[in-house]
Design an enzyme around this catalytic site. Structure first.
Site, PDB file in Angstrom:
ATOM      1  N   CYS A 265       0.798  -1.226   0.000  1.00 41.36           N
ATOM      2  CA  CYS A 265       0.000   0.000   0.000  1.00 41.36           C
ATOM      3  C   CYS A 265       0.839   1.289   0.000  1.00 41.36           C
ATOM      4  O   CYS A 265       1.379   1.637  -1.026  1.00 41.36           O
ATOM      5  CB  CYS A 265      -0.991  -0.040   1.158  1.00 41.36           C
ATOM      6  SG  CYS A 265      -2.381   1.066   0.878  1.00 41.36           S
TER       7      CYS A 265
ATOM      8  N   HIS B 218      -3.263  -5.691   2.939  1.00 39.90           N
ATOM      9  CA  HIS B 218      -2.797  -5.826   4.321  1.00 39.90           C
ATOM     10  C   HIS B 218      -3.289  -7.175   4.833  1.00 39.90           C
ATOM     11  O   HIS B 218      -4.078  -7.854   4.183  1.00 39.90           O
ATOM     12  CB  HIS B 218      -3.395  -4.715   5.194  1.00 39.90           C
ATOM     13  CG  HIS B 218      -3.103  -3.336   4.716  1.00 39.90           C
ATOM     14  ND1 HIS B 218      -1.850  -2.777   4.784  1.00 39.90           N
ATOM     15  CD2 HIS B 218      -3.905  -2.379   4.158  1.00 39.90           C
ATOM     16  CE1 HIS B 218      -1.894  -1.550   4.304  1.00 39.90           C
ATOM     17  NE2 HIS B 218      -3.124  -1.283   3.904  1.00 39.90           N
TER      18      HIS B 218
HETATM   19  N1  GLN Z   1      -1.935   6.834   2.455  1.00 39.50           N
HETATM   20  C1  GLN Z   1      -2.194   5.984   1.351  1.00 39.50           C
HETATM   21  C2  GLN Z   1      -3.603   6.041   0.792  1.00 39.50           C
HETATM   22  O1  GLN Z   1      -4.549   6.342   1.492  1.00 39.50           O
HETATM   23  C3  GLN Z   1      -1.837   4.561   1.762  1.00 39.50           C
HETATM   24  C4  GLN Z   1      -2.781   3.959   2.782  1.00 39.50           C
HETATM   25  C5  GLN Z   1      -2.313   2.624   3.281  1.00 39.50           C
HETATM   26  O2  GLN Z   1      -1.148   2.322   3.326  1.00 39.50           O
HETATM   27  N2  GLN Z   1      -3.260   1.787   3.681  1.00 39.50           N
HETATM   28  O3  GLN Z   1      -3.785   5.783  -0.387  1.00 39.50           O
END
Ligand code: GLN
Length: 236
Positions: A95, A189
């Site tokens: 992510c 995740h």
């Molecule tokens: N900040 C990034 C987004 O919202 C990644 C979020 C995350 O790692 N879950 O796209």
């Protein structure tokens, strides 16, 4: 292994204080444990904000919120991380970690922010957040996890995705992540290596440069149960 010569597998989790919001530091624990169960000695290192970048056989990047993601990107840009990737070190990125490897990503307020530019991808802001369970077809096997992000990622022409979306959004609703050279990147995740034992072993096998004997345990059972829940027939 190519990053060491002492027979010890070095797994390095990068900035869990910044990129640990979704428990992705657990990927390091799982990778190290599955290596140890195959008789490989393993050193698991967590890199803090003020630590120099240590040598590694594999670096792990997790997910995080926009601000910490930016800071992690700045810290990595000031280190030899990009150079090490150029030298072929293995990386699993999730992510925020995925996004910061690209040319740019959008953060709060839609501002575009420069990424490390080591992979030809860009991430823009979507109109809605992608939150929920996800499943990805990776060469015929299901990769399961959950996503929570505001970005939409576009892959450059020569960058293959990790897999095709079966459920959830991933990069853009069609595909998830990317798989280039020695980098695996996904929006999942879970931690993803805990939820998908086969995927953890695929990564490990590549890092160790050998075929691994199978392991059977609770993780496989949980994986099978999750796949059953996500299969099209049980969702109909
Ligand atoms: N900040 C990034 C987004 O919202 C990644 C979020 C995350 O790692 N879950 O796209």
């Amino acid at each position: 292994m190519d990053g060491e010569d002492d027979g010890v597998l070095r797994v390095v989790v990068l900035f869990p204080e910044l990129l640990g919001t979704y428990g992705d530091a657990g990927n390091g624990l799982v990778l190290a444990q599955r290596a140890r169960r195959r008789g490989t000695e393993c050193e698991l290192v967590s890199v803090g904000l003020h630590d120099p970048l240590p040598d590694a056989d594999i670096y792990l990047l997790g997910g995080g919120e926009d601000g910490p993601q930016r800071l992690a990107c700045d810290l990595l840009a000031r280190s030899s991380f990009a150079e090490r990737i150029g030298d072929g070190v293995h990386v699993v990125a999730v992510c925020a970690g995925l996004q910061l490897l690209g040319h740019s990503f959008c953060v709060e307020g839609d501002d575009e922010y420069a990424g490390l530019g080591v992979v030809d991808v860009v991430t823009r802001r979507g109109t809605t957040r992608s939150v929920g369970e996800m499943a990805v077809d990776v060469d015929g096997r299901l990769l399961v996890g959950f996503e929570n992000h505001g970005g939409r990622t576009t892959l450059g022409a020569g960058v293959p995705p990790l897999g095709k979306m079966v459920h959830g959004r991933g990069n853009d609703g069609a595909v998830d992540g990317f798989r280039t050279g020695s980098i695996w990147a996904t929006y999942a995740h879970g931690p993803v290596l805990a939820m998908n034992p086969w995927f953890c072993d695929e990564v490990l096998s590549s890092v160790l440069g050998r075929t691994l004997e199978p392991l059977h345990g609770a993780a496989d059972l949980l994986y099978a149960q999750r796949c059953a829940v996500l299969s099209p027939r049980s969702r109909a």
